[in-house]
Design a protein around this motif. Structure first.
Motif, mmCIF file in Angstrom:
data_model
loop_
_atom_site.group_PDB
_atom_site.id
_atom_site.type_symbol
_atom_site.label_atom_id
_atom_site.label_comp_id
_atom_site.label_asym_id
_atom_site.label_seq_id
_atom_site.Cartn_x
_atom_site.Cartn_y
_atom_site.Cartn_z
ATOM 1 N N THR A 94 0.826 -1.207 0.000
ATOM 2 C CA THR A 94 0.000 0.000 0.000
ATOM 3 C C THR A 94 0.864 1.261 0.000
ATOM 4 N N LEU A 95 1.998 1.226 0.701
ATOM 5 C CA LEU A 95 2.904 2.377 0.696
ATOM 6 C C LEU A 95 3.498 2.575 -0.694
ATOM 7 N N ARG A 96 3.933 1.492 -1.326
ATOM 8 C CA ARG A 96 4.531 1.624 -2.658
ATOM 9 C C ARG A 96 3.504 2.154 -3.659
ATOM 10 N N HIS A 97 2.271 1.750 -3.484
ATOM 11 C CA HIS A 97 1.206 2.279 -4.356
ATOM 12 C C HIS A 97 1.034 3.778 -4.134
ATOM 13 N N GLN A 141 8.197 14.709 -10.643
ATOM 14 C CA GLN A 141 8.510 14.307 -12.013
ATOM 15 C C GLN A 141 9.275 12.991 -12.065
ATOM 16 N N VAL A 142 9.010 12.127 -11.091
ATOM 17 C CA VAL A 142 9.574 10.775 -11.077
ATOM 18 C C VAL A 142 8.416 9.816 -11.312
ATOM 19 N N PHE A 143 8.276 9.383 -12.549
ATOM 20 C CA PHE A 143 7.163 8.522 -12.923
ATOM 21 C C PHE A 143 7.664 7.078 -13.001
ATOM 22 N N ALA A 144 7.067 6.223 -12.198
ATOM 23 C CA ALA A 144 7.516 4.828 -12.145
ATOM 24 C C ALA A 144 6.370 3.917 -11.736
ATOM 25 N N LYS A 145 6.378 2.707 -12.263
ATOM 26 C CA LYS A 145 5.396 1.713 -11.839
ATOM 27 C C LYS A 145 5.762 1.187 -10.453
ATOM 28 N N MET A 146 4.770 0.681 -9.756
ATOM 29 C CA MET A 146 4.965 0.244 -8.389
ATOM 30 C C MET A 146 6.026 -0.854 -8.264
ATOM 31 N N ASP A 147 6.126 -1.730 -9.251
ATOM 32 C CA ASP A 147 7.064 -2.847 -9.123
ATOM 33 C C ASP A 147 8.522 -2.417 -9.266
ATOM 34 N N ARG A 148 8.762 -1.144 -9.633
ATOM 35 C CA ARG A 148 10.133 -0.629 -9.714
ATOM 36 C C ARG A 148 10.518 0.177 -8.476
ATOM 37 N N ILE A 149 9.605 0.263 -7.525
ATOM 38 C CA ILE A 149 9.834 1.032 -6.297
ATOM 39 C C ILE A 149 10.148 0.079 -5.150
ATOM 40 N N ILE A 150 11.262 0.317 -4.458
ATOM 41 C CA ILE A 150 11.654 -0.512 -3.317
ATOM 42 C C ILE A 150 11.869 0.398 -2.107
ATOM 43 N N VAL A 151 11.235 0.047 -0.998
ATOM 44 C CA VAL A 151 11.405 0.788 0.251
ATOM 45 C C VAL A 151 12.649 0.260 0.948
ATOM 46 N N THR A 152 13.518 1.165 1.363
ATOM 47 C CA THR A 152 14.788 0.766 1.974
ATOM 48 C C THR A 152 14.929 1.344 3.375
ATOM 49 N N SER A 153 15.888 0.808 4.101
ATOM 50 C CA SER A 153 16.192 1.309 5.438
ATOM 51 C C SER A 153 17.061 2.561 5.298
ATOM 52 N N GLY A 154 16.419 3.643 4.936
ATOM 53 C CA GLY A 154 17.127 4.872 4.628
ATOM 54 C C GLY A 154 17.814 4.774 3.274
ATOM 55 N N ALA A 181 13.938 3.640 -3.310
ATOM 56 C CA ALA A 181 14.771 3.510 -4.505
ATOM 57 C C ALA A 181 13.872 3.183 -5.689
ATOM 58 N N VAL A 182 14.024 3.952 -6.769
ATOM 59 C CA VAL A 182 13.327 3.677 -8.026
ATOM 60 C C VAL A 182 14.383 3.156 -8.993
ATOM 61 N N LEU A 183 14.233 1.899 -9.398
ATOM 62 C CA LEU A 183 15.288 1.221 -10.154
ATOM 63 C C LEU A 183 14.873 0.894 -11.583
ATOM 64 N N PRO A 184 15.810 0.983 -12.531
ATOM 65 C CA PRO A 184 15.544 0.453 -13.869
ATOM 66 C C PRO A 184 15.246 -1.045 -13.759
ATOM 67 N N GLU A 185 14.411 -1.527 -14.613
ATOM 68 C CA GLU A 185 13.981 -2.923 -14.527
ATOM 69 C C GLU A 185 15.156 -3.896 -14.576
ATOM 70 N N VAL A 186 16.206 -3.578 -15.335
ATOM 71 C CA VAL A 186 17.331 -4.507 -15.483
ATOM 72 C C VAL A 186 18.137 -4.659 -14.186
ATOM 73 N N LEU A 187 17.940 -3.738 -13.233
ATOM 74 C CA LEU A 187 18.682 -3.810 -11.966
ATOM 75 C C LEU A 187 17.877 -4.458 -10.846
ATOM 76 N N LEU A 188 16.589 -4.617 -11.048
ATOM 77 C CA LEU A 188 15.712 -5.057 -9.964
ATOM 78 C C LEU A 188 16.108 -6.400 -9.366
ATOM 79 N N LYS A 189 16.316 -7.392 -10.214
ATOM 80 C CA LYS A 189 16.583 -8.742 -9.730
ATOM 81 C C LYS A 189 17.846 -8.792 -8.885
ATOM 82 N N THR A 190 18.901 -8.150 -9.359
ATOM 83 C CA THR A 190 20.168 -8.146 -8.607
ATOM 84 C C THR A 190 20.022 -7.386 -7.297
ATOM 85 N N PHE A 191 19.366 -6.241 -7.337
ATOM 86 C CA PHE A 191 19.171 -5.434 -6.121
ATOM 87 C C PHE A 191 18.374 -6.228 -5.087
#
Length: 447
Positions: free
Chosen positions: A125-128, A138-151, A298-308
């Protein structure tokens, strides 16, 4: 909505700064509506919200009054110390009651779901909610590219350690730059290259040379409110950096940790100019609410998601804090608090600029051009002994930070400067503090 937020923030600020003193009566609803140029219902709404926050109380047939000692959290023994060092928000504007309300509401709303392991990517719900929240910058991103981090720090550490699709290995950092991250890179022996950044920016030709032949996997930068310089890239440089990243297959890690302090609504981050998915966008919530929240995004390019995600495989951020932040943003409290903080810090930066103009007529200090944010660089003559200057100012109860720590240990072309922060320096202290700094520099005898 914006008018109501502006009025509420202004009244809260006047209470905190003592313009509306404890126990004193506020303007009548009619007078306040004339003062702010709005309807009486808007004022009534603002007063009702302040009552909920226990900032004011009403007496029938009399009016509204300020609660005794509201918001006075400063320790009296610290009042005479000018703190130009702290990067944390002003204790006097911490939204304690608002966030406590959100924590309680989060527990009532989500119940036992908050005490399970949850999703390592963050509360759904937060990522949404963050999708629309980030879009405001002006940061447009789909929810699946957004990751909540510890700071933001956690995201920076993961990015430094992980491999990138471009197969390159070095992290390019500005000099000077964020001190805690530089220490991490040194301790972990991460391969690093450097580029000079001054208050005027960076040399784009040098940046292109580095991108072209330096085996740079990503360039770490703060596009606005740079720590420690306080300055921001202009639009031309932001566009150019995005274009160079695409041309040479280099990623940009954009640490936009103080995006919410922006007063220029036309400012678009580097991310907004990225056409080839080469920008990682980072944002912190610690500088606006409170550091202990330890939440970043963190808003990540799709190619970095799996590794991150492979590095961040566990839930390591409080689900309760995430749920409370979600409610805090949704109900408009975050936007209102942001407005208060922006106004407060802009006024302090204005006072700082005025003080520099007033006392620095000999031009011994070269101050960076800053109109908002919290930092300003005071560049000093090469002959100044930084350790002695810091000590002398400490004896005068003025706390300052030397620029030395904002460089890699091995970096030799260091400028001598102080990083001045206004986040916890009270308005009535700033002028006297700047005067004392310049007096000590003028005294000389640095040999």
């Amino acid at each position: 909505m914006k008018k109501y937020v502006s009025i509420l923030s202004d009244i809260e600020l006047k209470i905190r700064e003592g313009q509306y003193k404890s126990g004193h009566k506020l303007p009548s609803v009619r007078d306040a509506s004339e003062l702010y140029g709005c309807s009486k219902s808007t004022i009534l709404r603002a007063y009702a919200e302040l009552e909920k926050k226990h900032a004011i109380y009403s007496i029938p047939q009399s009016g509204y009054y300020v609660v005794e000692n509201y918001g006075d959290v400063r320790h009296s023994h610290m009042n005479d110390v000018v703190d130009f060092t702290s990067a944390s928000p002003d204790l006097n504007v911490f939204p304690y009651l608002d966030f406590q309300h959100c924590l309680n509401q989060a527990i009532d709303t989500y119940k036992y779901h908050l005490f399970t392991y949850g999703d390592s990517q963050g509360l759904e719900t937060l990522r949404h909610t963050l999708v629309s929240h980030l879009a405001d910058n002006q940061v447009f991103a789909k929810m699946d590219r957004i990751i909540v981090t510890s700071g933001v720090q956690q995201a920076l550490e993961i990015l430094a350690k992980m491999s990138f699709p471009n197969g390159k290995e070095k992290v390019l950092v500005e000099q000077p730059s964020y001190d805690i991250y530089l220490r991490f890179l040194e301790e972990e022996n991460i391969p690093v290259s450097t580029i000079v950044r001054t208050a005027a920016g960076i040399d784009l030709q040098e940046l292109e040379n580095q991108f072209k032949s330096g085996s740079i996997k990503f360039f770490y930068t703060m596009s606005r409110y740079h720590n420690p310089l306080g300055s921001s890239y202009n639009a031309e440089k932001r566009k150019a950096i995005a274009a160079l990243a695409a041309k040479y297959d280099v990623y940009i890690v954009e640490d936009d940790y103080m995006a919410d302090l922006e007063v220029d609504y036309s400012f678009d981050p580097i991310y907004a100019y990225d056409q080839t998915n080469h920008v990682v966008y980072l944002k912190s919530f610690s500088k606006i609410i409170f550091p202990g929240l330890r939440l970043g995004v963190a808003v990540l390019p799709e190619v970095l998601l799996k590794t991150f995600q492979a590095y961040k495989r566990y839930v390591d951020t409080s689900m309760l804090s995430q749920a409370a932040l979600d409610i805090y943003i949704k109900n408009g409290m975050y936007e209102r608090h942001k407005h208060t903080i922006c106004k407060l810090y802009s006024e302090r930066i204005h006072i700082l600029n005025q003080a520099v103009e007033r006392y620095n007529q000999a031009g011994l200090i070269e101050a960076s051009t800053v109109a908002s944010g919290v930092y300003m660089q005071f560049k000093l003559p090469r002959t100044v002994n930084m350790e002695r200057l810091v000590q002398r100012l400490s004896e005068r109860k003025i706390q300052v930070v030397s620029g030395k720590g904002f460089y890699l240990t091995s970096y030799r072309e260091q400028e001598k400067f102080l990083r001045i922060s206004i986040s916890r320096a009270q308005p009535d202290q700033i002028d006297a503090g700047v005067k004392s700094i310049i007096e000590e520099v003028v005294k000389g005898n640095w040999y």
